[in-house]
Design an enzyme around this catalytic site. Structure first.
Site, PDB file in Angstrom:
ATOM      1  N   ASP A  74      -4.603   3.562  -1.803  1.00  0.00           N
ATOM      2  CA  ASP A  74      -3.748   3.832  -0.650  1.00  0.00           C
ATOM      3  C   ASP A  74      -3.818   5.273  -0.167  1.00  0.00           C
ATOM      4  O   ASP A  74      -3.448   5.577   0.962  1.00  0.00           O
ATOM      5  CB  ASP A  74      -2.278   3.605  -1.050  1.00  0.00           C
ATOM      6  CG  ASP A  74      -1.867   2.166  -0.949  1.00  0.00           C
ATOM      7  OD1 ASP A  74      -2.428   1.446  -0.118  1.00  0.00           O
ATOM      8  OD2 ASP A  74      -0.974   1.765  -1.710  1.00  0.00           O
TER       9      ASP A  74
HETATM   10  C1  BGC Z   1       0.508   5.007  -4.056  1.00  0.00           C
HETATM   11  C2  BGC Z   1       1.271   6.239  -3.872  1.00  0.00           C
HETATM   12  C3  BGC Z   1       1.489   6.566  -2.416  1.00  0.00           C
HETATM   13  C4  BGC Z   1       2.015   5.380  -1.685  1.00  0.00           C
HETATM   14  C5  BGC Z   1       2.250   5.591  -0.222  1.00  0.00           C
HETATM   15  C6  BGC Z   1       1.072   3.932  -3.232  1.00  0.00           C
HETATM   16  O1  BGC Z   1       0.352   2.804  -3.318  1.00  0.00           O
HETATM   17  O2  BGC Z   1       0.466   4.687  -5.410  1.00  0.00           O
HETATM   18  O3  BGC Z   1       0.649   7.265  -4.549  1.00  0.00           O
HETATM   19  O4  BGC Z   1       2.340   7.648  -2.320  1.00  0.00           O
HETATM   20  O5  BGC Z   1       1.189   4.297  -1.884  1.00  0.00           O
HETATM   21  O6  BGC Z   1       1.103   5.790   0.470  1.00  0.00           O
HETATM   22  O1  IFM Z   2      -3.705  -0.347  -4.553  1.00  0.00           O
HETATM   23  C1  IFM Z   2      -2.502   0.342  -4.542  1.00  0.00           C
HETATM   24  C2  IFM Z   2      -1.400  -0.659  -4.612  1.00  0.00           C
HETATM   25  O2  IFM Z   2      -1.435  -1.511  -3.512  1.00  0.00           O
HETATM   26  C3  IFM Z   2      -0.066  -0.016  -4.744  1.00  0.00           C
HETATM   27  N1  IFM Z   2      -0.032   0.909  -5.816  1.00  0.00           N
HETATM   28  C4  IFM Z   2      -1.083   1.890  -5.842  1.00  0.00           C
HETATM   29  C5  IFM Z   2      -2.456   1.319  -5.677  1.00  0.00           C
HETATM   30  C6  IFM Z   2      -3.466   2.438  -5.535  1.00  0.00           C
HETATM   31  O3  IFM Z   2      -3.185   3.280  -4.466  1.00  0.00           O
END
Ligand code: BGC
Ligand code: IFM
Length: 810
Positions: free
Chosen positions: A483
């Site tokens: 993400d």
């Molecule tokens: C990630 C975070 C990030 C969030 C928002 C998550 O999936 O683990 O590190 O802050 O998404 O973008």
């Molecule tokens: O792939 C994502 C997931 O959708 C939510 N937690 C963090 C992951 C890596 O960014």
């Protein structure tokens, strides 16, 4: 250091001190009513959706940590204490919290009085039951008071914590004997209410927080308890709560049990709106009638236990390694169920407000859940697919209550579409139910656009085919699985630089990871085409897959490992040429597990590079070296301090990808070693470093560049649960559901020994014994099914046979 121990026979983790490094929680509820409960009785309840229908209030970011829960205060002489220690924190003579599968049980003793509190959500009722048994273990009679306490949330949890100008005037309750009804919103036709009841005649009650706790008192020292008892307050606006007061007298050795029920009820849809604001108590009364006696509660508890025991029989291993057995047979499967139910919505790290169901998350959660209740998995796939857009892209998240896509987040995460193929393929491999592909499913929940689910998968596949960048790799969009890898954002306004601002999509930035996914799941798509007799389509799909494989091997190869991506300027990400972030875990794991580079020797090289550059004693880091400062061209990933989260943390989710990749190459010892490093049961001994629960996976463990190397965060709701279950159950122990049957393909350390797996599969029970007399790491040389030797490693399905005795020799 440990703060408890596993009781495998009881399927419980036993916590022996309330002062765990962080609250250690459990989940109650299997269907619609859910509660989170910590080892000190903190937590909250909701119906279906932790944002929209929050029943009790919780304070994230509270001081002391973990405040608000369902509390029972025992006032015995001049000492007031709680069976879960909080909120009074009165030192206990004995404390124990047993987190079990769908229930938690607290035992505490103080001054000769013992409290046993059992909390669970019955399978078929929308309530949480708290069975509190008090026993006088002293030599003298005891006369004491018990106070119950819950604080209601005014339903929408976000509104509840922000919209005070309205909410401080809306609260309404009604008291009917031992039942306190919370009816805020009923007036405005929301049709639902909550209630909190006890199966005894109370000696007092309160429904106003100010009256019970006090305006300036802490929950550890409620005014009502200090001042001699409840005041009979009737909340009007402000802060509605429910508190009972019960006077108890026990002779030495005597016990008394109370049943407290926190419930949720809805009226029939045809309720007349012009009716006065008097709630229809019939549904609540029907529910409460069942739980007036301990027999009723005990029967519901026995039913819950039997339900779980039956579910867990779906995959059961007996090996020499008790930690493998414990994780596979109990905790890993349990966590898979919880991630299936919650997606990423409600935990102690997800507020229940921010994220609903994730498109990619829920597709992956299916991998670990589908063997448990395939029918639910089927419905989930249809729900998820219904949020897809006609061009194959998808809402990144949707709200569990409405099942509608979340427009605030929108789409643009270019890995999302392919996860739909992955989840559907996992479902069909498990069940053999190809008919799901014919289900009529809308786009963006618009019934006018319904097409067969198969067409959704085609759009998913085509989305990648038609969204490629200059090298022929898939465009990354706002981000892929990671993400935080936001390669299309350039805003240099502080705080405005992540996925949601600036140009978040573009034609240049590319993801090697999505390339790996496309190869892996494109093959599944081709198989599904072929199964439908669409041979040309299958062939064309395989041509695309092969083309992508070549592209990854060429444009996606950095010399010693797979590149991660190209940014929006066409510059490499995750290359030895970069100053920081030279190597990333995701493409190494995923490309190799997709089979890319195996014959070319690139797979071996990539995995050696992982071991050399990313491995640590607590698991494999997501990238190295961590970014030491913010990079405009990379986005959120570099916003984290080095070693945390996506910037060099040990992201547990993709450790199993590397472990699976190692099994593809036949490296059983290394695969298992990777499995163990992040596996909760193996790191229980370092709970003071790891901090999160030793019975479930956390999303992240701080990496070696972080100050608190080894510290876990974000426990419970993580794709790690499903992926580790896939890894250990299918790739290491090697019992892998395939379209035409179970495939047996173990990959274990040489000295793992023989083991037996019982596996439910398509209505039959399989008992599979695997022996390894030659101490090899991979594959089987002899397979006997019900006494008959078969060639290859697939157990053929025989119509009408419901028991398979399988003997496999490695
Ligand atoms: C990630 C975070 C990030 C969030 C928002 C998550 O999936 O683990 O590190 O802050 O998404 O973008
Ligand atoms: O792939 C994502 C997931 O959708 C939510 N937690 C963090 C992951 C890596 O960014």
């Amino acid at each position: 250091m440990k703060f408890g121990y596993f009781d495998d026979k009881a399927l419980e983790y036993v916590i022996t001190t309330p002062r765990t490094p962080l609250p250690w929680i459990n989940y109650l509820g299997c269907n619609d009513f859910f509660s989170i409960v910590s080892n000190t009785c903190g937590g909250y309840s909701f119906y279906k959706d932790a944002k929209m229908l929050r029943i009790t209030r919780y304070r994230y970011n509270s001081m002391p940590l973990d405040s608000n829960g369902k509390y029972y205060y025992i006032q015995d002489g001049d000492v007031t204490w709680n069976p879960g220690w909080q909120p009074t924190q009165t030192p206990l003579d004995f404390y124990e919290c047993r987190h079990g599968i769908g229930y938690s049980r607290f035992t505490a003793k103080k001054n000769g009085l013992k409290a046993d509190l059992l909390n669970f959500v019955p399978l078929h009722d929308t309530c949480e039951l708290n069975r509190l048994t008090l026993t006088n273990e002293s030599e003298a009679p005891k006369s004491f008071k018990v106070f119950s306490y819950v604080e209601f949330c005014l339903w929408n949890a976000l509104d509840d914590m922000t919209n005070f100008q309205r909410n401080l005037s809306t609260g309404e309750v009604e008291i009917d004997g031992a039942t306190i009804y919370h009816k805020t919103e009923y007036r405005e036709r929301r049709n639902h209410y909550a209630f909190f009841s006890v199966n005894a005649k109370p000696d007092g009650f309160d429904t106003s927080r100010d009256a019970f706790i006090g305006t300036y008192s802490p929950a550890s020292d409620p005014d009502a308890i200090r001042n001699g008892g409840c005041t009979g307050s009737v909340a009007s606006g402000w802060y509605p709560v429910a508190a009972h007061e019960l006077h108890v007298i026990l002779t030495p050795g005597e016990s008394k049990t109370f049943l407290f029920v926190l419930g949720y009820a809805e009226n029939p849809k045809d309720r007349k709106w012009e009716a006065p604001n008097v709630i229809n108590k019939a549904p609540a009364r029907r529910l409460l009638a069942k739980y007036q006696t301990t027999e009723g509660a005990d029967a519901a508890f026995a039913e819950l236990k039997a339900y779980w025991e039956n579910l867990l029989e779906g995959y059961h291993v007996e090996s020499r390694d008790e930690k493998v057995n414990r994780m596979v047979n109990i905790w890993n499967q349990y966590q898979c169920m919880v991630t299936f139910n919650m997606s990423r919505s409600a935990s102690y790290y997800e507020s229940g407000i921010g994220r609903g169901m994730g498109f990619r998350d829920s597709c992956q959660d299916l991998f670990g859940f589908v063997h448990l209740i395939p029918e639910k998995a089927r419905q989930r796939i249809i729900d998820i697919a219904s949020t897809q857009f006609e061009d194959g892209s998808a809402y990144h998240q949707y709200q569990p209550l409405t099942r509608r896509g979340n427009a605030d987040i929108g789409s643009g995460f270019n890995d999302d579409p392919l996860w739909l193929i992955a989840g559907t393929a996992a479902y069909i491999r498990e069940t053999g139910d190809f008919s799901i592909l014919d289900e009529s499913v809308p786009f963006d929940n618009d019934e006018a656009t319904c097409v067969p689910l198969f067409e959704h998968l085609t759009r998913s596949f085509e989305y990648t085919v038609t969204h490629k960048g200059p090298h022929g790799l898939p465009q990354i969009g706002r981000a892929d699985w990671n993400d935080c890898l936001n390669l299309n954002c350039f805003s240099d306004t502080p705080g405005e630089s992540f996925q949601t601002t600036g140009p978040s999509e573009g034609p240049i930035a590319e993801s090697v990871f999505i390339g790996g996914m496309f190869v892996r799941y494109g093959k599944d798509y081709a198989k599904l085409c072929a199964h439908r007799g669409l041979l040309d389509k299958a062939k064309a799909a395989m041509t695309e897959v092969q083309k992508m494989e070549q592209t990854v091997l060429n444009a996606g190869w950095d010399g010693e490992w797979f590149l991660r991506a190209y940014d929006a300027n066409g510059q490499k990400v995750g290359s030895h040429e970069c100053e920081e972030g030279k190597i990333f875990i995701e493409p190494q794991g995923f490309c190799v597990l997709a089979g890319i580079g195996v014959k070319e020797g690139k797979a071996e090289k990539a995995l050696s590079s992982v071991e050399k550059h990313l491995d640590t004693k607590y698991g494999i880091r997501i990238l190295a070296p961590s970014y030491s400062h913010y990079y405009l061209n990379l986005g959120e990933i570099s916003s984290y301090p080095p070693g945390y989260k996506e910037n060099g943390g040990i992201f547990c989710h993709n450790n199993p990808w590397v472990s699976i990749a190692e099994t593809v190459l036949g490296h059983g010892t290394r695969a298992f070693d990777i499995y163990k490093k992040t596996c909760p049961a193996y790191i229980e001994d370092i709970s003071e470093i790891h901090c999160t629960e030793p019975y479930v996976y956390s999303q992240m463990v701080a990496g070696s560049d972080a100050k608190y190397f080894g510290q876990g965060k974000n426990s419970w709701l993580t794709g790690t649960a499903a992926w580790t279950f896939v890894n250990i159950s299918q790739h290491i122990l090697g019992i892998c559901p395939d379209y035409d049957g179970l495939r047996i393909d173990p990959c274990v350390p040489k000295d793992f020994g023989s083991y037996t797996v019982s596996r439910r599969f398509r209505g039959a029970m399989y008992r599979i014994h695997i022996s390894n007399p030659d101490h090899v790491e991979k594959g089987i040389r002899k397979l006997t099914v019900n006494g008959k030797e078969v060639s290859g490693n697939l157990i053929p399905i025989t119509e009408g046979v419901t028991k398979y005795e399988v003997d496999a020799v490695m």
